[in-house]
Motif scaffolding. Structure first.
Motif, PDB file in Angstrom:
ATOM      1  N   ASN A 202    -113.724 -21.446  71.837  1.00 34.48           N
ATOM      2  CA  ASN A 202    -112.944 -20.179  72.198  1.00 34.48           C
ATOM      3  C   ASN A 202    -113.856 -19.472  73.294  1.00 34.48           C
ATOM      4  O   ASN A 202    -115.092 -19.395  73.158  1.00 34.48           O
ATOM      5  CB  ASN A 202    -112.723 -19.118  71.020  1.00 34.48           C
ATOM      6  CG  ASN A 202    -111.779 -19.704  70.061  1.00 34.48           C
ATOM      7  OD1 ASN A 202    -110.806 -20.672  70.320  1.00 34.48           O
ATOM      8  ND2 ASN A 202    -112.058 -19.340  68.763  1.00 34.48           N
ATOM      9  N   ILE A 203    -113.279 -19.224  74.634  1.00 30.46           N
ATOM     10  CA  ILE A 203    -113.987 -18.387  75.594  1.00 30.46           C
ATOM     11  C   ILE A 203    -113.241 -17.228  76.016  1.00 30.46           C
ATOM     12  O   ILE A 203    -111.866 -17.398  76.230  1.00 30.46           O
ATOM     13  CB  ILE A 203    -114.097 -19.284  76.857  1.00 30.46           C
ATOM     14  CG1 ILE A 203    -114.969 -20.536  76.228  1.00 30.46           C
ATOM     15  CG2 ILE A 203    -114.634 -18.751  77.921  1.00 30.46           C
ATOM     16  CD1 ILE A 203    -115.139 -21.570  77.545  1.00 30.46           C
ATOM     17  N   ALA A 204    -113.811 -16.078  75.854  1.00 27.32           N
ATOM     18  CA  ALA A 204    -113.319 -14.774  76.142  1.00 27.32           C
ATOM     19  C   ALA A 204    -113.388 -14.364  77.810  1.00 27.32           C
ATOM     20  O   ALA A 204    -114.274 -14.875  78.529  1.00 27.32           O
ATOM     21  CB  ALA A 204    -113.685 -13.747  75.593  1.00 27.32           C
ATOM     22  N   ILE A 205    -112.491 -13.485  78.115  1.00 20.31           N
ATOM     23  CA  ILE A 205    -112.476 -12.962  79.512  1.00 20.31           C
ATOM     24  C   ILE A 205    -112.169 -11.680  79.557  1.00 20.31           C
ATOM     25  O   ILE A 205    -111.383 -11.067  78.819  1.00 20.31           O
ATOM     26  CB  ILE A 205    -111.467 -13.511  80.420  1.00 20.31           C
ATOM     27  CG1 ILE A 205    -111.447 -15.202  80.734  1.00 20.31           C
ATOM     28  CG2 ILE A 205    -111.403 -12.842  81.617  1.00 20.31           C
ATOM     29  CD1 ILE A 205    -110.390 -15.960  81.476  1.00 20.31           C
ATOM     30  N   ILE A 206    -113.138 -10.983  80.155  1.00 17.42           N
ATOM     31  CA  ILE A 206    -112.855  -9.449  80.235  1.00 17.42           C
ATOM     32  C   ILE A 206    -113.315  -9.070  81.494  1.00 17.42           C
ATOM     33  O   ILE A 206    -114.259  -9.035  82.199  1.00 17.42           O
ATOM     34  CB  ILE A 206    -114.492  -8.476  79.314  1.00 17.42           C
ATOM     35  CG1 ILE A 206    -114.544  -9.223  77.992  1.00 17.42           C
ATOM     36  CG2 ILE A 206    -114.056  -7.133  79.394  1.00 17.42           C
ATOM     37  CD1 ILE A 206    -115.656  -8.640  77.426  1.00 17.42           C
ATOM     38  N   SER A 207    -111.975  -8.806  82.298  1.00 16.72           N
ATOM     39  CA  SER A 207    -112.026  -8.625  83.505  1.00 16.72           C
ATOM     40  C   SER A 207    -110.538  -7.826  84.099  1.00 16.72           C
ATOM     41  O   SER A 207    -109.551  -7.806  83.093  1.00 16.72           O
ATOM     42  CB  SER A 207    -112.202 -10.096  84.314  1.00 16.72           C
ATOM     43  OG  SER A 207    -111.861  -9.810  85.856  1.00 16.72           O
ATOM     44  N   GLU A 208    -110.399  -7.275  85.132  1.00 19.50           N
ATOM     45  CA  GLU A 208    -109.206  -6.874  85.774  1.00 19.50           C
ATOM     46  C   GLU A 208    -108.685  -8.232  86.356  1.00 19.50           C
ATOM     47  O   GLU A 208    -109.059  -9.104  86.376  1.00 19.50           O
ATOM     48  CB  GLU A 208    -109.477  -5.943  87.035  1.00 19.50           C
ATOM     49  CG  GLU A 208    -110.367  -4.631  86.660  1.00 19.50           C
ATOM     50  CD  GLU A 208    -112.056  -5.175  86.556  1.00 19.50           C
ATOM     51  OE1 GLU A 208    -112.476  -6.348  87.108  1.00 19.50           O
ATOM     52  OE2 GLU A 208    -112.774  -4.487  85.950  1.00 19.50           O
ATOM     53  N   GLY A 209    -107.397  -7.921  86.442  1.00 22.82           N
ATOM     54  CA  GLY A 209    -106.460  -9.114  87.041  1.00 22.82           C
ATOM     55  C   GLY A 209    -106.921  -9.477  88.439  1.00 22.82           C
ATOM     56  O   GLY A 209    -107.206  -8.421  89.200  1.00 22.82           O
ATOM     57  N   ARG A 210    -107.221 -10.627  88.764  1.00 24.62           N
ATOM     58  CA  ARG A 210    -107.981 -11.251  89.907  1.00 24.62           C
ATOM     59  C   ARG A 210    -107.947 -12.831  89.883  1.00 24.62           C
ATOM     60  O   ARG A 210    -107.554 -13.558  88.979  1.00 24.62           O
ATOM     61  CB  ARG A 210    -109.367 -10.647  89.945  1.00 24.62           C
ATOM     62  CG  ARG A 210    -110.083 -11.007  88.863  1.00 24.62           C
ATOM     63  CD  ARG A 210    -111.406 -10.466  88.660  1.00 24.62           C
ATOM     64  NE  ARG A 210    -112.155 -10.731  89.970  1.00 24.62           N
ATOM     65  CZ  ARG A 210    -113.660 -10.429  90.074  1.00 24.62           C
ATOM     66  NH1 ARG A 210    -113.952  -9.530  89.291  1.00 24.62           N
ATOM     67  NH2 ARG A 210    -114.064 -10.335  91.152  1.00 24.62           N
ATOM     68  N   THR A 211    -108.160 -13.290  91.142  1.00 20.57           N
ATOM     69  CA  THR A 211    -108.113 -14.700  91.242  1.00 20.57           C
ATOM     70  C   THR A 211    -109.057 -15.464  90.432  1.00 20.57           C
ATOM     71  O   THR A 211    -108.812 -16.340  89.704  1.00 20.57           O
ATOM     72  CB  THR A 211    -108.510 -15.259  92.730  1.00 20.57           C
ATOM     73  OG1 THR A 211    -107.660 -14.452  93.635  1.00 20.57           O
ATOM     74  CG2 THR A 211    -108.383 -16.501  92.998  1.00 20.57           C
ATOM     75  N   ALA A 212    -110.191 -14.918  90.195  1.00 21.90           N
ATOM     76  CA  ALA A 212    -111.223 -15.468  89.269  1.00 21.90           C
ATOM     77  C   ALA A 212    -110.983 -15.630  87.717  1.00 21.90           C
ATOM     78  O   ALA A 212    -111.163 -16.387  87.046  1.00 21.90           O
ATOM     79  CB  ALA A 212    -112.420 -14.845  89.563  1.00 21.90           C
ATOM     80  N   TRP A 213    -109.878 -14.634  87.465  1.00 22.23           N
ATOM     81  CA  TRP A 213    -109.625 -14.797  86.150  1.00 22.23           C
ATOM     82  C   TRP A 213    -108.356 -15.986  85.719  1.00 22.23           C
ATOM     83  O   TRP A 213    -108.682 -16.778  85.103  1.00 22.23           O
ATOM     84  CB  TRP A 213    -108.527 -13.541  85.539  1.00 22.23           C
ATOM     85  CG  TRP A 213    -108.086 -13.470  84.288  1.00 22.23           C
ATOM     86  CD1 TRP A 213    -107.233 -14.401  83.681  1.00 22.23           C
ATOM     87  CD2 TRP A 213    -108.126 -12.356  83.282  1.00 22.23           C
ATOM     88  NE1 TRP A 213    -106.960 -14.238  82.485  1.00 22.23           N
ATOM     89  CE2 TRP A 213    -107.147 -13.192  82.193  1.00 22.23           C
ATOM     90  CE3 TRP A 213    -108.831 -11.117  83.176  1.00 22.23           C
ATOM     91  CZ2 TRP A 213    -107.330 -12.297  81.092  1.00 22.23           C
ATOM     92  CZ3 TRP A 213    -108.544 -10.418  82.097  1.00 22.23           C
ATOM     93  CH2 TRP A 213    -107.989 -10.893  80.666  1.00 22.23           C
TER      94      TRP A 213
END
Length: 640
Positions: free
Chosen positions: A59-70
């Protein structure tokens, strides 16, 4: 062909290879990345993740605003056979840590705006051996993180490293991708926790594949439309419609510019909309509610002919369109048409420009949208086609669409989804009768992560108990009344959903900003409210009110104005209309954790925080609450 998210991306990289999948604002302007480029970049990043030891099922989490990198990072995670855990940037460090621990995350990808939260968790991340992927270029904000956490991987370096080793690892990557099964978990999406502790919802590749295809088949979006996304990408609605459906029709996504943090992000919304010129946007009631209030306030300040035409035109347009499905009598339509068209030409057409020159509609979700908002935006010429769903169903269950819509409803059930309304006796309710909505579809979740009991309670014989009270009318439109867990309960045990009354209160009078009703086996219903301070101050100024007692009378009038509104008159039983309200000085917000990342009020936190005030409203002295309310208004009048 496997029914997976990765197959959807692969097909899009062929069918729409030169179309900009996602665009984001940079110092050099808006920069787009095509479907083909996203596919290739995610290949490179997946290879680097494999090299770091990521295994199938991690499992890998993402904490970010919507963007290309996400988008690139999520596809890369899925290509390794791992699972993405999307998290909101608006969560507090302790809330994030709970989700990271519960999901046994191995990596967490963070944006520049999330660095402070990563720092706050630094010791725990080290103890849990959770590694960081930094989604922005190295800068001064990253330095403390570098010191606090030894294992940090840069997004750009992962892309470049995977590109260099592509030929060496291509066979392993292809093997991983082929191993991904349609029943494999794609994401663990945590509930927002409006009624209790969050649960991890396991959504499979097939869940997303089915819901994306069902939603597109029903709504019929054209290829290459521009979608501007304000909602956070961890929001299941934005995740499916704004992320995965895009691959089926070549949508061109643009995200609000989040550089500089949340305050800048809010300021950038109107600027970015005009720059992007979207064809449509996704919305939740809180978002369109803010748009509506700002439009109304702007017209009121302008006054004169504009205000007259707006008011008369809005009234005529609402009468002209009826409920959007059942058309009013021809004579009535003809009578209202001239003033409506005049207002549209002179006033409404100018207001619509705030959504860009090409704007066609909103698709609404997240919570029930009050009928007044639906009437307002439809008459304005920027309709909100309201839908309904929940994360457990990936999430779309029903939606109003351009050729079939009815105001006040949540639309028609998607093809591919079976639905039934179950009454208290366990039997299926007939048309028009209320009960709890149950659905069965390929889009229904696999279950709750590490919570077999909750899964068994929610899914029985493949039917998902949504926990929402609802009914289906004679035209097959779904009406969602509210959450079963949020029901008011009178002293005699009768139950009622508060959400309709709360929406009526906040959408009618104008001075009330937020409202939460309460009744737990009590003789009468009470309410906690916050005020639209700017409107209250303006009202006091216009009416030359300096006495808090007189201002309280105006607030009361605003609070109960819905009882005379044609949309709500005689709609709600008297016992559920609050007998007393208490003004809360501080608005419910994300900052005080009483509003979640989807802009919904976290009911149990509000009731818990103001438990003493609620109890006081059920005493002889507190039943009037004049003293406490006047004290709040006295402070408000004293503000500059």
């Amino acid at each position: 062909m496997k029914r997976t998210v990765l197959e959807m991306l692969n097909a899009a990289s062929i069918n729409f290879k030169d179309t900009a999948y996602v665009s984001e604002k940079t110092d050099a302007g808006w920069q787009g990345t095509t479907y083909q480029e996203v596919n290739k970049l995610s290949d490179y990043m997946a290879i680097s993740l494999i090299k770091t030891g990521v295994k199938h099922g991690d499992n890998i989490a993402i904490i970010s605003e919507g963007r290309t990198a996400w988008i690139v990072t999520e596809y890369a995670i899925l290509k390794t056979g791992a699972v993405c855990v999307p998290l909101s940037v608006k969560l507090q460090p302790d809330e994030i840590l709970f989700r990271l621990q519960h999901s046994q995350t191995k990596f967490v990808a963070v944006s520049q705006n999330s660095v402070s939260k990563a720092l706050a968790m630094a010791q725990a991340l080290r103890d849990l051996d959770i590694k960081i992927i930094y989604l922005d270029k190295p800068d001064e904000t990253m330095q403390p993180l570098n010191i606090a956490i030894s294992q940090i991987y840069l997004y750009g370096s992962l892309i470049n490293g995977g590109k260099e080793d592509y030929n060496t690892y291509r066979e392993e990557l292809n093997k991983r991708i082929k191993q991904v099964d349609e029943n494999d978990t794609a994401t663990i999406s945590y509930t927002s926790g409006t009624t209790g502790n969050p649960k991890g919802i396991m959504l499979s590749h097939l869940n997303y594949w089915a819901n994306s295809h069902d939603a597109l088949r029903f709504f019929k979006l054209q290829n290459n439309m521009k979608l501007f996304i304000i909602l956070p990408l961890d929001h299941s609605f934005a995740h499916t419609i704004g992320f995965y459906v895009a691959t089926l029709c070549g949508l061109r996504l643009s995200f609000v510019d989040a550089r500089g943090g949340a305050i800048n992000q809010l300021k950038n919304i109107p600027i970015n909309i005009k720059e992007v010129n979207p064809d449509f946007m996704l919305s939740v009631p809180a978002l369109t509610g803010n748009f509506m209030r700002k439009i109304q306030d702007g017209i009121n300040k302008q006054g004169g002919v504009a205000k007259f035409l707006f008011t008369r035109g809005m009234s005529a347009g609402i009468a002209y369109y009826g409920n959007g499905y059942d058309k009013p009598a021809l004579l009535k339509r003809l009578w209202k048409y001239p003033i409506y068209k005049l207002a549209d030409k002179i006033v409404f057409s100018k207001i619509r420009k705030i959504f860009g020159n090409n704007f066609q509609f909103f698709i609404g979700g997240g919570a029930a949208l009050d009928i007044k908002q639906q009437q307002f935006f439809y008459t304005l010429g920027a309709p909100v086609y309201q839908g309904y769903g929940l994360t457990e169903s990936s999430p779309v269950i029903s939606v109003n669409c351009r050729d079939k819509h009815k105001f006040g409803s949540s639309g028609l059930i998607l093809t591919g989804i079976d639905a039934k309304i179950i009454a208290n006796d366990g039997k299926e309710s007939p048309i028009g009768q209320k009960g709890i909505l149950h659905v069965k579809a390929l889009s229904v979740m696999k279950g709750y992560y590490k919570n077999e009991q909750a899964t068994a309670e929610t899914i029985k014989n493949d039917w998902l108990n949504t926990g929402d009270m609802a009914y289906i009318d004679k035209d097959n439109f779904l009406y969602v009344i509210g959450r079963e867990k949020a029901l008011l309960i009178s002293s005699d045990g009768e139950k009622y959903s508060p959400e309709g009354i709360e929406e009526a209160i906040t959408n009618s009078g104008g001075l009330i900003y937020q409202c939460v009703l309460y009744n737990d086996h009590c003789k009468y219903t009470t309410a906690l409210i916050t005020l639209d301070k700017n409107r209250v101050k303006e009202y006091a100024k216009q009416h030359k009110i300096t006495d808090p007692e007189k201002l309280l009378e105006a607030v009361k009038k605003s609070f109960y104005s819905f009882t005379d509104d044609a949309n709500y008159k005689n709609k709600f039983p008297k016992q559920w209309i609050p007998s007393v309200f208490n003004i809360i000085e501080e608005p419910f917000s994300e900052k005080n954790q009483m509003v979640n990342s989807t802009m919904k009020i976290v009911r149990f936190k509000v009731l818990e925080t103001y438990k003493n005030i609620i109890e006081r409203m059920y005493t002889a002295e507190g039943k009037t609450n004049c003293k406490e309310n006047k004290e709040v208004l006295e402070k408000l009048l004293a503000e500059k």
